[in-house]
Write an enzyme that holds these catalytic residues in place. Structure first.
Site, PDB file in Angstrom:
ATOM      1  CE  LYS A 176      -6.364  46.723   6.696  1.00  0.00           C
ATOM      2  NZ  LYS A 176      -5.043  45.857   7.049  1.00  0.00           N
ATOM      3  CD  GLU A 255       8.106  50.288  -3.087  1.00  0.00           C
ATOM      4  OE1 GLU A 255       8.811  49.295  -3.455  1.00  0.00           O
ATOM      5  OE2 GLU A 255       8.358  51.446  -3.559  1.00  0.00           O
ATOM      6  CB  CYS A 289      10.457  42.966   0.639  1.00  0.00           C
ATOM      7  SG  CYS A 289      11.101  44.497   1.145  1.00  0.00           S
ATOM      8  CD  GLU A 390       7.904  37.409  -0.654  1.00  0.00           C
ATOM      9  OE1 GLU A 390       6.633  37.511  -0.508  1.00  0.00           O
ATOM     10  OE2 GLU A 390       8.634  38.566  -0.280  1.00  0.00           O
TER      11      GLU A 390
HETATM   12  P1  NAD Z   1      -0.436  41.241   2.292  1.00  0.00           P
HETATM   13  O1  NAD Z   1      -0.393  41.663   0.678  1.00  0.00           O
HETATM   14  O2  NAD Z   1      -1.001  40.078   2.654  1.00  0.00           O
HETATM   15  O3  NAD Z   1      -1.177  42.594   2.991  1.00  0.00           O
HETATM   16  C1  NAD Z   1      -0.462  43.843   3.164  1.00  0.00           C
HETATM   17  C2  NAD Z   1      -1.619  44.890   3.379  1.00  0.00           C
HETATM   18  O4  NAD Z   1      -2.565  44.668   2.719  1.00  0.00           O
HETATM   19  C3  NAD Z   1      -2.253  44.467   4.719  1.00  0.00           C
HETATM   20  O5  NAD Z   1      -2.549  45.504   5.481  1.00  0.00           O
HETATM   21  C4  NAD Z   1      -3.410  43.644   4.273  1.00  0.00           C
HETATM   22  O6  NAD Z   1      -4.546  43.756   5.426  1.00  0.00           O
HETATM   23  C5  NAD Z   1      -3.917  44.675   3.156  1.00  0.00           C
HETATM   24  N1  NAD Z   1      -4.965  43.986   2.208  1.00  0.00           N
HETATM   25  C6  NAD Z   1      -4.890  42.402   2.033  1.00  0.00           C
HETATM   26  N2  NAD Z   1      -5.842  42.250   1.004  1.00  0.00           N
HETATM   27  C7  NAD Z   1      -6.302  43.646   0.604  1.00  0.00           C
HETATM   28  C8  NAD Z   1      -7.268  44.209  -0.438  1.00  0.00           C
HETATM   29  N3  NAD Z   1      -7.924  43.142  -1.178  1.00  0.00           N
HETATM   30  N4  NAD Z   1      -7.282  45.513  -0.559  1.00  0.00           N
HETATM   31  C9  NAD Z   1      -6.480  46.097   0.237  1.00  0.00           C
HETATM   32  N5  NAD Z   1      -5.777  46.039   0.994  1.00  0.00           N
HETATM   33  C10 NAD Z   1      -5.524  44.471   1.334  1.00  0.00           C
HETATM   34  O7  NAD Z   1       1.031  41.219   2.824  1.00  0.00           O
HETATM   35  P2  NAD Z   1       1.767  40.782   4.154  1.00  0.00           P
HETATM   36  O8  NAD Z   1       1.622  39.190   4.163  1.00  0.00           O
HETATM   37  O9  NAD Z   1       1.231  41.627   5.089  1.00  0.00           O
HETATM   38  O10 NAD Z   1       3.156  41.284   3.902  1.00  0.00           O
HETATM   39  C11 NAD Z   1       4.148  40.492   3.463  1.00  0.00           C
HETATM   40  C12 NAD Z   1       4.416  40.739   1.799  1.00  0.00           C
HETATM   41  O11 NAD Z   1       4.902  41.898   1.937  1.00  0.00           O
HETATM   42  C13 NAD Z   1       5.687  40.056   1.228  1.00  0.00           C
HETATM   43  O12 NAD Z   1       5.243  39.465   0.111  1.00  0.00           O
HETATM   44  C14 NAD Z   1       6.785  40.944   1.318  1.00  0.00           C
HETATM   45  O13 NAD Z   1       7.727  40.859   0.205  1.00  0.00           O
HETATM   46  C15 NAD Z   1       5.951  42.331   0.814  1.00  0.00           C
HETATM   47  N6  NAD Z   1       6.853  43.190   1.353  1.00  0.00           N
HETATM   48  C16 NAD Z   1       7.421  44.443   0.310  1.00  0.00           C
HETATM   49  C17 NAD Z   1       8.181  45.227   0.607  1.00  0.00           C
HETATM   50  C18 NAD Z   1       8.606  46.247  -0.504  1.00  0.00           C
HETATM   51  O14 NAD Z   1       9.079  47.158  -0.125  1.00  0.00           O
HETATM   52  N7  NAD Z   1       8.709  45.714  -1.669  1.00  0.00           N
HETATM   53  C19 NAD Z   1       8.461  45.466   1.907  1.00  0.00           C
HETATM   54  C20 NAD Z   1       7.943  44.920   2.925  1.00  0.00           C
HETATM   55  C21 NAD Z   1       7.036  43.656   2.360  1.00  0.00           C
END
Ligand code: NAD
Length: 495
Positions: A176, A255, A289, A390
């Site tokens: 996804k 993550e 991140c 963040e």
């Molecule tokens: P997000 O949590 O909004 O979305 C991540 C994914 O989850 C997307 O594909 C989204 O469509 C999906 N999603 C959203 N709600 C969901 C639900 N209820 N059920 C299942 N899937 C759902 O994050 P984002 O805004 O896309 O990315 C930014 C975030 O990601 C930041 O907080 C960043 O720190 C984090 N991040 C962490 C790492 C790591 O390795 N720790 C790496 C990259 C990004």
């Protein structure tokens, strides 16, 4: 302009239009619509999950020797590398990132497939010490169908980090991508699809299902056939996924977000530290991140360090990701840029002093893009929202410190625990601090460097579970114990 793939998505081994709400993907450099992707619906997810379960159980995949499964992974790695320029251009168009960065991400995805293939070839099951007339074995088996739910900031690298070990473990994957950036994951899906078809394997082993998180992501996570969830994204979403996993009693790796401290000690090599601090927060326009978004500088050099830092930050070249000169590219989306701008306004309202940036750049070149200037803020207490939340943009908050215990207390006074940077020439201090900071990864005199062979994960609200490292495939397998009787002596109740 890269070739934009057709608007089809990969469901049940076939390319076709999804039945969900279409997504218009936008080039953040100028706001133009790149294409419309027909997203997946809940029915598409269900169909993909059933096809994936059948593919995972198909003898030609289930019984494939590790060596032969590894060969497929090597081919996928090679295909990614061969198409690195195309994947890079596509990802730059979709995410805004510089071409240099997106090319590096594509090559890292290729490397992840190769490393995973090599690890797969060396994986062993164990004959465990026996306590009776039987052999005891511990074996590892596929889970079946696993979910890979990813954010928008480094799509192809995140895709590979989950899909490679999941496939190596003998599973099928429902991938996804984030709503804002589906294109490179679809292109990745095409390469995997072709490699599977060429090897005579079921193409339903990978589905690519773009769409809204709360619709498609949720449907994937909740699907009864999904036996493990690999998730990278925000902490709030991670908690929602963890609740779903708890209800289903399936494993999940999370993550999540970060607010990582970078520490400049009084004995640091200042040239190295200045470059490292800037790279740590402003590369990827801070949308990382592990961005080093909180700076702690020793009081004895705080003012001079910040003056020089601000001078250099003002000189960073802001521009489109396609320009070779660009150092700070647009943010992923106009809505995200507006969120970053709002966080800076809150910092101002809390008494923060904006030393540079703090606005979108002016001029015709930037008028339509999701740009934001690299920003440095000081004069905030550690409790300020800008020091705790963040922001996920090019915003650095700086604080002086004088005492090491106070430094450690403030650096650890955060819900997050993803990464930390330490700049010092004192090896003992580096070791001491590195051990005391609550973080999954600590960089000493370097920052934001990665190796697929080194485990990666966060502590506290930054996550649960580990990706990468030599055991990466085990995370996508179930362990089973077998006892095999070796003599004819009846068990006690046989009389
Ligand atoms: P997000 O949590 O909004 O979305 C991540 C994914 O989850 C997307 O594909 C989204 O469509 C999906 N999603 C959203 N709600 C969901 C639900 N209820 N059920 C299942 N899937 C759902 O994050 P984002 O805004 O896309 O990315 C930014 C975030 O990601 C930041 O907080 C960043 O720190 C984090 N991040 C962490 C790492 C790591 O390795 N720790 C790496 C990259 C990004």
């Amino acid at each position: 302009m890269p070739r934009i793939p057709a608007d089809e998505i990969l469901i049940a081994g076939q390319w076709r239009r999804g039945r969900g709400t279409p997504i218009h993907t936008v080039d953040p450099a100028d706001g133009s619509v790149l294409t419309t992707v027909h997203a997946a619906s809940a029915e598409d997810v269900d169909e993909a999950a059933h096809a994936a379960a059948a593919a995972a159980a198909a003898p030609e995949w289930r019984d494939l020797a590790p060596h032969d499964r590894a060969r497929v992974l090597y081919r996928i790695g090679d295909a990614i590398e061969e198409h690195a320029d195309e994947l890079s251009a596509l990802q730059t168009a979709d995410t805004g990132k510089t071409l240099g960065e997106t090319r590096a991400l594509a090559l890292s995805a290729a490397g992840t497939f190769r490393y995973t293939a090599a690890a797969l070839e060396t994986g062993e099951d164990a004959l465990t010490p026996s306590r009776g007339p039987y052999l005891t074995m511990s074996t590892h088996e596929p889970i079946g169908v696993v979910a890979a739910i990813n954010p928008w900031n480094s799509p192809i690298a995140s895709d590979a980090q989950k899909a490679a070990p999941a496939l190596a473990g003998g599973n099928a994957v429902l991938l996804k991508p984030a709503e804002w950036t589906p294109l490179v994951s679809l292109a990745f899906g095409r390469l995997v699809h072709r490699a599977l078809a060429d090897a005579g394997l079921p193409t339903a082993l990978l589905a690519v299902l773009p769409g809204r998180g709360r619709v498609v992501g949720d449907a994937i996570a909740r699907h009864p056939l999904v036996g493990r969830i690999g998730f990278t994204g925000g902490t709030d979403t991670g908690r929602a996924i963890a609740r779903v996993a708890a209800d289903k009693l399936v494993p999940a790796s999370l993550e999540l977000g970060g607010k990582s401290p970078t520490i400049v000690r009084e004995d640091a090599d200042l040239e190295q530290a200045l470059a490292g601090v800037m790279y740590g927060i402003f590369s990827s326009s801070g949308q990382s991140c592990i961005a080093g978004s909180r700076l702690f500088v020793h009081a004895s050099l705080h003012d001079a360090f910040l003056t020089e830092l601000v001078r250099r930050v003002r000189g960073l070249r802001v521009g489109p990701g396609t320009s070779p000169e660009t150092q700070v590219a647009p943010l992923v989306h106009h809505a995200h840029r507006d969120g970053v701008a709002a966080a800076v306004e809150r910092a101002r309202a809390e008494g923060g002093r904006v030393l540079c940036g703090g606005a979108a750049p002016q001029g015709e070149r930037y008028a339509k893009g999701a740009y934001y200037l690299p920003t440095v803020i000081d004069s905030l207490p550690n409790s300020a929202r800008a020091c705790q939340e963040e922001i996920f943009g090019p915003v650095l908050v700086a604080q002086p410190y004088a005492d090491e215990d106070d430094l450690v207390a403030r650096a650890n006074d955060s819900v997050y625990g993803l990464a930390c940077g330490i700049w010092t020439r004192d090896a003992r201090a580096a070791w001491r601090l590195g051990r005391r900071i609550e973080a999954g990864t600590v960089w000493i005199n370097t920052y934001k460097q990665f190796s697929v062979s080194t485990p990666f994960g966060g502590v506290k609200d930054s996550g649960l579970g580990i990706e990468k490292g030599r055991d990466l495939i085990r995370a996508y397998q179930r362990q089973k114990s077998l006892y095999w009787g070796t003599d004819t002596t009846p068990l006690p109740w046989a009389n």
